[in-house]
Design a protein around this motif. Structure first.
Motif, PDB file in Angstrom:
ATOM      1  N   ILE A   1       0.823  -1.207   0.000  1.00 36.64           N
ATOM      2  CA  ILE A   1       0.000   0.000   0.000  1.00 36.64           C
ATOM      3  C   ILE A   1       0.864   1.268   0.000  1.00 36.64           C
ATOM      4  O   ILE A   1       0.526   2.265  -0.656  1.00 36.64           O
ATOM      5  CB  ILE A   1      -0.954  -0.035   1.229  1.00 36.64           C
TER       6      ILE A   1
ATOM      7  N   ARG B   1      12.927   0.182   4.413  1.00 39.47           N
ATOM      8  CA  ARG B   1      14.135  -0.508   4.880  1.00 39.47           C
ATOM      9  C   ARG B   1      14.881  -1.226   3.762  1.00 39.47           C
ATOM     10  O   ARG B   1      16.027  -1.604   3.937  1.00 39.47           O
ATOM     11  CB  ARG B   1      13.776  -1.520   5.979  1.00 39.47           C
ATOM     12  N   THR B   2      14.234  -1.444   2.597  1.00 40.21           N
ATOM     13  CA  THR B   2      14.892  -2.197   1.524  1.00 40.21           C
ATOM     14  C   THR B   2      15.179  -1.254   0.365  1.00 40.21           C
ATOM     15  O   THR B   2      14.265  -0.878  -0.390  1.00 40.21           O
ATOM     16  CB  THR B   2      13.996  -3.376   1.070  1.00 40.21           C
TER      17      THR B   2
ATOM     18  N   LYS C   1      13.975  -1.879  -3.283  1.00 38.90           N
ATOM     19  CA  LYS C   1      12.543  -1.650  -3.533  1.00 38.90           C
ATOM     20  C   LYS C   1      12.255  -0.155  -3.661  1.00 38.90           C
ATOM     21  O   LYS C   1      11.465   0.276  -4.511  1.00 38.90           O
ATOM     22  CB  LYS C   1      11.701  -2.238  -2.395  1.00 38.90           C
TER      23      LYS C   1
ATOM     24  N   ASP D   1      15.684   1.462   8.677  1.00 39.75           N
ATOM     25  CA  ASP D   1      14.973   0.324   9.258  1.00 39.75           C
ATOM     26  C   ASP D   1      14.335   0.787  10.568  1.00 39.75           C
ATOM     27  O   ASP D   1      15.031   1.092  11.540  1.00 39.75           O
ATOM     28  CB  ASP D   1      15.951  -0.827   9.514  1.00 39.75           C
ATOM     29  N   LEU D   2      13.018   0.848  10.574  1.00 40.02           N
ATOM     30  CA  LEU D   2      12.317   1.378  11.752  1.00 40.02           C
ATOM     31  C   LEU D   2      12.449   0.440  12.959  1.00 40.02           C
ATOM     32  O   LEU D   2      12.197   0.861  14.093  1.00 40.02           O
ATOM     33  CB  LEU D   2      10.846   1.635  11.421  1.00 40.02           C
TER      34      LEU D   2
ATOM     35  N   ASN E   1       2.715   4.399   7.242  1.00 39.26           N
ATOM     36  CA  ASN E   1       2.178   3.190   6.599  1.00 39.26           C
ATOM     37  C   ASN E   1       2.941   1.931   6.979  1.00 39.26           C
ATOM     38  O   ASN E   1       2.339   0.859   7.092  1.00 39.26           O
ATOM     39  CB  ASN E   1       2.206   3.403   5.073  1.00 39.26           C
TER      40      ASN E   1
ATOM     41  N   SER F   1       4.423  -1.144   8.667  1.00 41.22           N
ATOM     42  CA  SER F   1       4.065  -1.937   9.845  1.00 41.22           C
ATOM     43  C   SER F   1       4.558  -3.350   9.640  1.00 41.22           C
ATOM     44  O   SER F   1       4.769  -3.776   8.506  1.00 41.22           O
ATOM     45  CB  SER F   1       2.543  -2.019  10.035  1.00 41.22           C
TER      46      SER F   1
ATOM     47  N   TYR G   1       0.115  -7.063  17.011  1.00 43.30           N
ATOM     48  CA  TYR G   1      -0.292  -6.258  15.844  1.00 43.30           C
ATOM     49  C   TYR G   1      -1.584  -5.502  16.157  1.00 43.30           C
ATOM     50  O   TYR G   1      -1.678  -4.283  15.951  1.00 43.30           O
ATOM     51  CB  TYR G   1      -0.473  -7.169  14.623  1.00 43.30           C
TER      52      TYR G   1
ATOM     53  N   LYS H   1      -2.212  -1.400  16.712  1.00 38.51           N
ATOM     54  CA  LYS H   1      -3.142  -0.588  15.921  1.00 38.51           C
ATOM     55  C   LYS H   1      -4.129   0.163  16.825  1.00 38.51           C
ATOM     56  O   LYS H   1      -4.541   1.277  16.499  1.00 38.51           O
ATOM     57  CB  LYS H   1      -3.869  -1.456  14.895  1.00 38.51           C
TER      58      LYS H   1
ATOM     59  N   THR I   1      -6.544  -5.966   1.539  1.00 42.98           N
ATOM     60  CA  THR I   1      -5.904  -5.508   0.306  1.00 42.98           C
ATOM     61  C   THR I   1      -4.833  -6.524  -0.091  1.00 42.98           C
ATOM     62  O   THR I   1      -4.126  -7.051   0.772  1.00 42.98           O
ATOM     63  CB  THR I   1      -5.244  -4.119   0.551  1.00 42.98           C
TER      64      THR I   1
ATOM     65  N   THR J   1      -1.727  -7.610  -0.646  1.00 42.11           N
ATOM     66  CA  THR J   1      -0.305  -7.277  -0.436  1.00 42.11           C
ATOM     67  C   THR J   1       0.375  -8.474   0.222  1.00 42.11           C
ATOM     68  O   THR J   1      -0.286  -9.424   0.651  1.00 42.11           O
ATOM     69  CB  THR J   1      -0.153  -6.082   0.519  1.00 42.11           C
TER      70      THR J   1
HETATM   71  N1  LIG Z   1      -2.951  -5.369   3.355  1.00 39.87           N
HETATM   72  C1  LIG Z   1      -4.003  -5.369   4.161  1.00 39.87           C
HETATM   73  O1  LIG Z   1      -4.977  -6.122   3.933  1.00 39.87           O
HETATM   74  C2  LIG Z   1      -4.046  -4.442   5.344  1.00 39.87           C
HETATM   75  C3  LIG Z   1      -5.224  -4.418   6.124  1.00 39.87           C
HETATM   76  C4  LIG Z   1      -5.283  -3.562   7.225  1.00 39.87           C
HETATM   77  C5  LIG Z   1      -4.208  -2.736   7.508  1.00 39.87           C
HETATM   78  N2  LIG Z   1      -3.076  -2.777   6.747  1.00 39.87           N
HETATM   79  C6  LIG Z   1      -1.990  -1.858   7.075  1.00 39.87           C
HETATM   80  O2  LIG Z   1      -1.586  -1.174   5.907  1.00 39.87           O
HETATM   81  C7  LIG Z   1      -0.197  -0.832   5.996  1.00 39.87           C
HETATM   82  C8  LIG Z   1       0.536  -1.337   4.774  1.00 39.87           C
HETATM   83  O3  LIG Z   1       0.416  -2.744   4.755  1.00 39.87           O
HETATM   84  P1  LIG Z   1       0.751  -3.634   3.477  1.00 39.87           P
HETATM   85  O4  LIG Z   1      -0.319  -4.646   3.415  1.00 39.87           O
HETATM   86  O5  LIG Z   1       1.069  -2.788   2.327  1.00 39.87           O
HETATM   87  O6  LIG Z   1       2.063  -4.368   4.018  1.00 39.87           O
HETATM   88  P2  LIG Z   1       3.360  -4.876   3.260  1.00 39.87           P
HETATM   89  O7  LIG Z   1       3.034  -5.286   1.874  1.00 39.87           O
HETATM   90  O8  LIG Z   1       3.977  -5.861   4.181  1.00 39.87           O
HETATM   91  O9  LIG Z   1       4.248  -3.568   3.180  1.00 39.87           O
HETATM   92  C9  LIG Z   1       4.730  -2.999   4.368  1.00 39.87           C
HETATM   93  C10 LIG Z   1       5.806  -1.994   4.033  1.00 39.87           C
HETATM   94  O10 LIG Z   1       6.387  -1.554   5.276  1.00 39.87           O
HETATM   95  C11 LIG Z   1       7.791  -1.708   5.207  1.00 39.87           C
HETATM   96  N3  LIG Z   1       8.382  -2.013   6.498  1.00 39.87           N
HETATM   97  C12 LIG Z   1       8.128  -3.069   7.286  1.00 39.87           C
HETATM   98  N4  LIG Z   1       8.944  -3.061   8.339  1.00 39.87           N
HETATM   99  C13 LIG Z   1       9.722  -1.967   8.224  1.00 39.87           C
HETATM  100  C14 LIG Z   1      10.786  -1.445   8.987  1.00 39.87           C
HETATM  101  N5  LIG Z   1      11.235  -2.070  10.074  1.00 39.87           N
HETATM  102  N6  LIG Z   1      11.364  -0.308   8.580  1.00 39.87           N
HETATM  103  C15 LIG Z   1      10.956   0.319   7.448  1.00 39.87           C
HETATM  104  N7  LIG Z   1       9.968  -0.147   6.664  1.00 39.87           N
HETATM  105  C16 LIG Z   1       9.367  -1.290   7.047  1.00 39.87           C
HETATM  106  C17 LIG Z   1       7.995  -2.861   4.261  1.00 39.87           C
HETATM  107  O11 LIG Z   1       9.313  -2.861   3.777  1.00 39.87           O
HETATM  108  P3  LIG Z   1       9.926  -4.109   2.960  1.00 39.87           P
HETATM  109  O12 LIG Z   1       9.235  -4.070   1.641  1.00 39.87           O
HETATM  110  O13 LIG Z   1      11.353  -3.800   2.892  1.00 39.87           O
HETATM  111  O14 LIG Z   1       9.583  -5.327   3.746  1.00 39.87           O
HETATM  112  C18 LIG Z   1       6.932  -2.595   3.209  1.00 39.87           C
HETATM  113  O15 LIG Z   1       7.384  -1.663   2.261  1.00 39.87           O
HETATM  114  C19 LIG Z   1       0.295  -1.429   7.313  1.00 39.87           C
HETATM  115  O16 LIG Z   1       0.265  -0.439   8.304  1.00 39.87           O
HETATM  116  C20 LIG Z   1      -0.725  -2.509   7.603  1.00 39.87           C
HETATM  117  O17 LIG Z   1      -0.803  -2.772   8.975  1.00 39.87           O
HETATM  118  C21 LIG Z   1      -2.978  -3.612   5.670  1.00 39.87           C
END
Ligand SMILES: NC(=O)c1ccc[n+]([C@@H]2O[C@H](COP(=O)([O-])OP(=O)(O)OC[C@H]3O[C@@H](n4cnc5c(N)ncnc54)[C@H](OP(=O)(O)O)[C@@H]3O)[C@@H](O)[C@H]2O)c1
Length: 252
Positions: A31, A51-52, A55, A77-78, A106, A108, A172, A176, A206, A208
């Motif tokens: 996202i 952190r990557t 990407k 890296d958070l 964003n 997490s 988690y 939140k 979503t 992801t």
């Molecule tokens: N997807 C869903 O269905 C959903 C539903 C409800 C809420 N959310 C929330 O939406 C947000 C985005 O989620 P997503 O689904 O897009 O997750 P995702 O695909 O896992 O992406 C998370 C992003 O956060 C980065 N990240 C994780 N740990 C980090 C760290 N220690 N330092 C810096 N960056 C870090 C990741 O980096 P890397 O790419 O390097 O790993 C990635 O770019 C999150 O807050 C999640 O809780 C998602």
């Protein structure tokens, strides 16, 4: 309880974010990547934090290829970010940008999916560090730059399990709930004294990497792609939401 979204049929103006500087955490994937691309496509200079590095570089290249404003890239890296490293970042950004118009929290991590009675303290701490403590550090030290903007927006990313607790979602879910609380406290503090508005946004299911990890048995394409849920991300980041603060939104 129902939560607001962007107004029905919301169509952001193509230049919604023209001239604005917006920082997105976790901008390399999922996202956050989609939000960074959408913000740049609407004119924002996006600071891509993640952190990557590889990407982030891909997102950087995609923004440039689409003709968007030149982004900035911050590898951090958070999970291991210290207050000193965040102060250093804030100072570096202040040298390059006169103000910050938006901050999308964003990034997490999902952490362990297991009962509290068998959860590890190390796993608990990692989730709290990334999902809560790092958000505090970034907010705390970027606030002066946000307050220097004519009308800034902070968006905290929530989740359904951050509004109603659910078994086995552990740290988690708790992180939140903390995020929602942080949003409310900050919005209340800034409401009458600042031009910074503060809201939370639950993207909902979503497609992801995080969702696929949380629900391995689910067919991924049953959920929308990140780029299909951007309307509320744009609404809250742009001036169409000026005056809206302290509210918990859903992306759809
Ligand atoms: N997807 C869903 O269905 C959903 C539903 C409800 C809420 N959310 C929330 O939406 C947000 C985005 O989620 P997503 O689904 O897009 O997750 P995702 O695909 O896992 O992406 C998370 C992003 O956060 C980065 N990240 C994780 N740990 C980090 C760290 N220690 N330092 C810096 N960056 C870090 C990741 O980096 P890397 O790419 O390097 O790993 C990635 O770019 C999150 O807050 C999640 O809780 C998602």
């Amino acid at each position: 309880m129902t939560y607001p979204t962007a107004p029905a049929g919301y169509r952001p103006a193509p230049a919604l974010l023209q001239g604005k500087v917006v920082l997105v955490t976790g901008a390399g994937d999922g996202i956050g990547r989609a939000a960074a691309l959408a913000y740049a496509a609407h004119g924002a200079t996006v600071i891509l934090l993640g952190r990557t590095e590889s990407k982030l570089e891909q997102v950087y290249d995609a923004i440039e290829a689409a003709g968007g404003p030149k982004p900035a890239l911050v590898t951090l890296d958070l999970a291991s970010a210290t207050e000193d490293s965040v102060i250093h970042l804030a100072n570096a950004l202040a040298e390059e940008f006169p103000h910050l118009d938006g901050l999308l929290h964003n990034a997490s991590v999902l952490g362990e999916r297991r009962p509290i009675e068998s959860a590890s303290y190390a796993g608990w701490q990692e989730v709290m560090q990334v999902n809560v403590n790092a958000q505090f550090l970034l907010t705390r030290h970027l606030l002066p730059l946000l307050q220097a903007a004519p009308a800034a927006s902070i968006i905290f990313t929530s989740s359904g399990v951050g509004r109603t607790g659910k078994a086995y979602w552990g740290a988690y879910a708790v992180s939140k709930f903390a995020t929602e609380g942080f949003m409310q406290v900050l919005a209340s503090e800034l409401e009458n004294t600042s031009r910074v508005r503060v809201n939370s946004l639950n993207p909902g299911a979503t497609n992801t990497a995080m969702r696929r990890t949380a629900y391995p048995a689910e067919r991924p394409t049953d959920n929308p792609a990140p780029e299909d849920i951007m309307a509320t991300y744009l609404f809250l980041m742009g001036d169409d939401s000026v005056g809206v603060t302290g509210r918990a939104f859903n992306a759809r």
